[in-house]
Write a protein that holds these residues in place. Sequence first.
Motif, short mmCIF file in Angstrom:
data_model
loop_
_atom_site.label_atom_id
_atom_site.label_comp_id
_atom_site.label_asym_id
_atom_site.label_seq_id
_atom_site.Cartn_x
_atom_site.Cartn_y
_atom_site.Cartn_z
N SER A 206 0.61 -0.53 0.04
CA SER A 206 0.19 -0.02 -0.08
C SER A 206 0.66 1.34 -0.03
O SER A 206 2.48 0.86 0.38
N GLU A 207 -0.31 2.46 0.17
CA GLU A 207 0.68 4.00 -0.35
C GLU A 207 1.11 4.05 0.97
O GLU A 207 0.42 3.64 2.49
N THR A 208 2.42 4.37 1.13
CA THR A 208 2.70 4.79 2.83
C THR A 208 1.44 6.20 3.90
O THR A 208 2.25 6.03 5.14
N ALA A 209 2.07 6.74 2.80
CA ALA A 209 1.26 7.96 3.20
C ALA A 209 -0.41 7.61 4.48
O ALA A 209 -0.97 6.98 3.65
N GLY A 210 -0.14 8.46 5.28
CA GLY A 210 -1.58 8.40 6.52
C GLY A 210 -2.20 7.38 6.98
O GLY A 210 -0.84 6.28 7.03
N SER A 211 -3.09 7.32 6.63
CA SER A 211 -3.74 6.21 6.68
C SER A 211 -4.06 4.77 5.77
O SER A 211 -4.88 4.03 6.22
N ALA B 62 -5.29 -0.41 3.75
CA ALA B 62 -5.18 -2.18 3.40
C ALA B 62 -6.18 -2.68 4.12
O ALA B 62 -5.82 -4.39 3.94
N ALA B 63 -4.64 -2.71 5.73
CA ALA B 63 -5.40 -4.43 6.42
C ALA B 63 -6.71 -4.13 6.79
O ALA B 63 -6.88 -5.89 6.52
N TYR B 64 -7.79 -3.66 6.99
CA TYR B 64 -8.82 -4.04 7.07
C TYR B 64 -9.42 -3.99 5.44
O TYR B 64 -10.61 -5.06 6.04
N ARG B 65 -9.09 -3.69 4.91
CA ARG B 65 -10.10 -3.90 3.61
C ARG B 65 -9.41 -5.70 3.28
O ARG B 65 -10.31 -6.56 2.78
N THR B 66 -8.46 -5.88 3.95
CA THR B 66 -8.28 -7.42 3.27
C THR B 66 -8.75 -8.56 3.67
O THR B 66 -9.71 -9.30 3.74
N ILE B 67 -8.67 -7.89 5.75
CA ILE B 67 -10.07 -8.77 6.47
C ILE B 67 -11.45 -8.84 6.11
O ILE B 67 -12.06 -10.02 6.04
N PHE B 68 -11.84 -7.33 5.70
CA PHE B 68 -13.13 -7.27 5.73
C PHE B 68 -13.32 -8.64 3.85
O PHE B 68 -14.70 -8.15 3.93
N ILE C 156 3.91 -2.35 14.36
CA ILE C 156 4.45 -1.22 13.21
C ILE C 156 3.92 -0.27 12.68
O ILE C 156 4.88 0.83 12.04
N GLY C 157 3.36 -0.60 12.41
CA GLY C 157 2.55 0.47 10.96
C GLY C 157 1.77 2.40 11.77
O GLY C 157 2.11 3.27 11.06
#
Length: 230
Positions: A106-111, A116-122, A163-164
């Motif tokens: 994912s892009e490293t900026a902001g949230s 990306a993490a939550y989109r994978t889970i959901f 980490i994020g």
Amino acid sequence: MTIEPNSIKPLVARTQNMDQLPRGRHSLTREEVTSSQRARMMRAVAIVVARKGYGDTVVENIVSVAGVSRKTFYEHFTDVQDCFLHAYAEFGNQIIDEVAQAVAASETAGSEPMRAAYRTIFTLLDEDRDVAQAFWLDAVSAGPGYAETRQRIYGGFAELLRIGYAQRRELESELPEPIESAYAAAVGMAAEMVILAVLSGEEVDTDAMVEDAVTFTLAILQAQPLPADG
């Protein structure tokens, strides 16, 4: 209950072919055959538990759905609990790996890493309700071994959050340092969102869930201790 084996989607690794192996002579190695059988049984136990409940699941259900013999089942697992807990652990390994890969890409900026993490889970929840039902809701019935695996899974998510957020604080120094328990609280919040979505039985609005999860997570991570009384 009858579930046609060819209707089964891939286990938790959605690239895994769940069709039964060809009968008679074939070019597959013994290791490939064994791996396929094991994957199908772990996928099958999730399917059956989601649809029958853990307490009503028996070995015969699993082998029927997986397209293997009882002898093959007992070559891999001692009983239903053993099969389920191995499948649950594999689920944990795979979803944490998928989340880590999504965050890294994912892009490293902001949230964006958090999104990306939550989109994978959901997305997993949306694509595979059987896995979500079995491993987020019904796993609690599998006995003491469940809790240990769940804490490892939750701990993996919490470490990714840690980490994020630390990387984000390097770029945004004004962000407060989270309370130590905040990471576990954020993971619990996300898990509860999945549970409520499964229980509702309604179609998942992935984008809306992602944004809600990011909002709640940031609120939790940025919360500060209450001032002392008096």
